[in-house]
Scaffold this active site. Sequence first.
Site, PDB file in Angstrom:
ATOM      1  N   ARG A 263      52.692  20.353   8.332  1.00  0.00           N
ATOM      2  CA  ARG A 263      51.809  20.078   7.190  1.00  0.00           C
ATOM      3  C   ARG A 263      52.680  19.643   6.018  1.00  0.00           C
ATOM      4  O   ARG A 263      53.566  20.378   5.584  1.00  0.00           O
ATOM      5  CB  ARG A 263      50.946  21.286   6.833  1.00  0.00           C
ATOM      6  CG  ARG A 263      51.673  22.572   6.517  1.00  0.00           C
ATOM      7  CD  ARG A 263      50.680  23.607   5.962  1.00  0.00           C
ATOM      8  NE  ARG A 263      51.275  24.930   5.862  1.00  0.00           N
ATOM      9  CZ  ARG A 263      52.023  25.351   4.853  1.00  0.00           C
ATOM     10  NH1 ARG A 263      52.292  24.537   3.844  1.00  0.00           N
ATOM     11  NH2 ARG A 263      52.506  26.585   4.842  1.00  0.00           N
ATOM     12  N   HIS A 267      50.281  25.099   1.770  1.00  0.00           N
ATOM     13  CA  HIS A 267      49.238  25.734   2.582  1.00  0.00           C
ATOM     14  C   HIS A 267      47.851  25.433   2.011  1.00  0.00           C
ATOM     15  O   HIS A 267      46.941  25.044   2.739  1.00  0.00           O
ATOM     16  CB  HIS A 267      49.482  27.246   2.622  1.00  0.00           C
ATOM     17  CG  HIS A 267      48.446  28.001   3.393  1.00  0.00           C
ATOM     18  ND1 HIS A 267      48.295  27.897   4.759  1.00  0.00           N
ATOM     19  CD2 HIS A 267      47.502  28.885   2.975  1.00  0.00           C
ATOM     20  CE1 HIS A 267      47.305  28.673   5.153  1.00  0.00           C
ATOM     21  NE2 HIS A 267      46.809  29.286   4.102  1.00  0.00           N
ATOM     22  N   TYR A 276      59.479  28.568  -0.145  1.00  0.00           N
ATOM     23  CA  TYR A 276      59.895  28.990   1.192  1.00  0.00           C
ATOM     24  C   TYR A 276      60.331  27.840   2.106  1.00  0.00           C
ATOM     25  O   TYR A 276      60.673  28.089   3.267  1.00  0.00           O
ATOM     26  CB  TYR A 276      58.770  29.782   1.882  1.00  0.00           C
ATOM     27  CG  TYR A 276      57.426  29.068   1.954  1.00  0.00           C
ATOM     28  CD1 TYR A 276      57.146  28.154   2.971  1.00  0.00           C
ATOM     29  CD2 TYR A 276      56.438  29.320   1.013  1.00  0.00           C
ATOM     30  CE1 TYR A 276      55.924  27.516   3.044  1.00  0.00           C
ATOM     31  CE2 TYR A 276      55.214  28.681   1.075  1.00  0.00           C
ATOM     32  CZ  TYR A 276      54.957  27.782   2.098  1.00  0.00           C
ATOM     33  OH  TYR A 276      53.740  27.140   2.157  1.00  0.00           O
TER      34      TYR A 276
END
Length: 366
Positions: A263, A267, A276
């Site tokens: 992706r 998110h 992250y």
Amino acid sequence: MTEAPARPDALLPSVTPVRFLAEDGSPADYQAGYAEPPVALLREAYRRMIIGRRFDTQATALTKQGRLAVYPSSRGQEACQIGAVLALRDTDWVFPTYRESMALVARGLDPVEVLTLLRGDWHCGYDPKAARTAPQCTPLATQTLHATGLAFAEKRQGRDTVVLAFIGDGATSEGDFHEALNFAAVFNAPVIFLVQSNGYAISVPLSKQSAAPALSYKGIGYGVRSEQVDGNDPVAMLAVLQAAVEHARSGNGPFLIEAHTYRMEAHTNADDATRYREDEEVQRWLGRDPMARLEKHLRDLGALSEEDIAAWTAEAEAKAADLRTRMNAEPVVAPMELFAHVFAEPTSQLREQQEMLAAELDAEER
């Protein structure tokens, strides 16, 4: 007489992900015996990918404008999303997660209805039965049980319906996923589990989720035919998905597909992916763009022109403009519906809140 269990080697996925196209769009040499889809289908896939990516961009913009409460982008996963719906019949069923808005639009659902739930409404926006598409599911893996149950029911009714359940890599760590695989295998349910392994379960990398050599191996212990595929290769995705659908529709039971993808966006709009993952990682995956790979392949075949691209881009822009106009209209809401579907028997606190809101609305009307 019971059926003999499948041989273990017949269940195993390919050692490396199935691939028809290299990252630069040139032919690859690991097709694992799958047949390349017809050129007409590949052209339609590219058209829907153009429309799907533009829809995704527009939905992301609507979120920033406050028209959506949340939006999980599927940019970068176009081959998985579009390939899945193109491999199915209209009479088949889809069980999506919250990230499958692009797939549902490609399936023919009204984009505004697809985004209704993400807008903050209490229902999913479309009629699941008419669309043969379950509501987009937020809890991880719960829809895999529903998909398996429906597939089994359709089989019991003598129909040749195939059911496809989308899940992410994080969902394979949930108990519901394993229960669904076991039930589907034991009862030979015609269900496909499509795992879009996009690298992260929100912020948790795949290496912290599973020690399996590949998530596709999780089907073997349950007796489920499994495969892994380059999820950014649209040709490979369609080839494997078509084979999986034929496998399930022919009475051979469930099929697990792990699509290795990524992706590109966070998110959701509420997530900060820079906390992250490194930009270098994102840039590497940008070089594996599924749309660029399919475009080069079609051009090399002489099956794609500048006129085609211009026409499909204009179509995508028109659909985005229509979505923008309709989503910018203020929705007509009924505030008292807030209390309609909370409990079968309202609690005393809920009744108190209901009375307070009713009093406020009554005061405004005076």
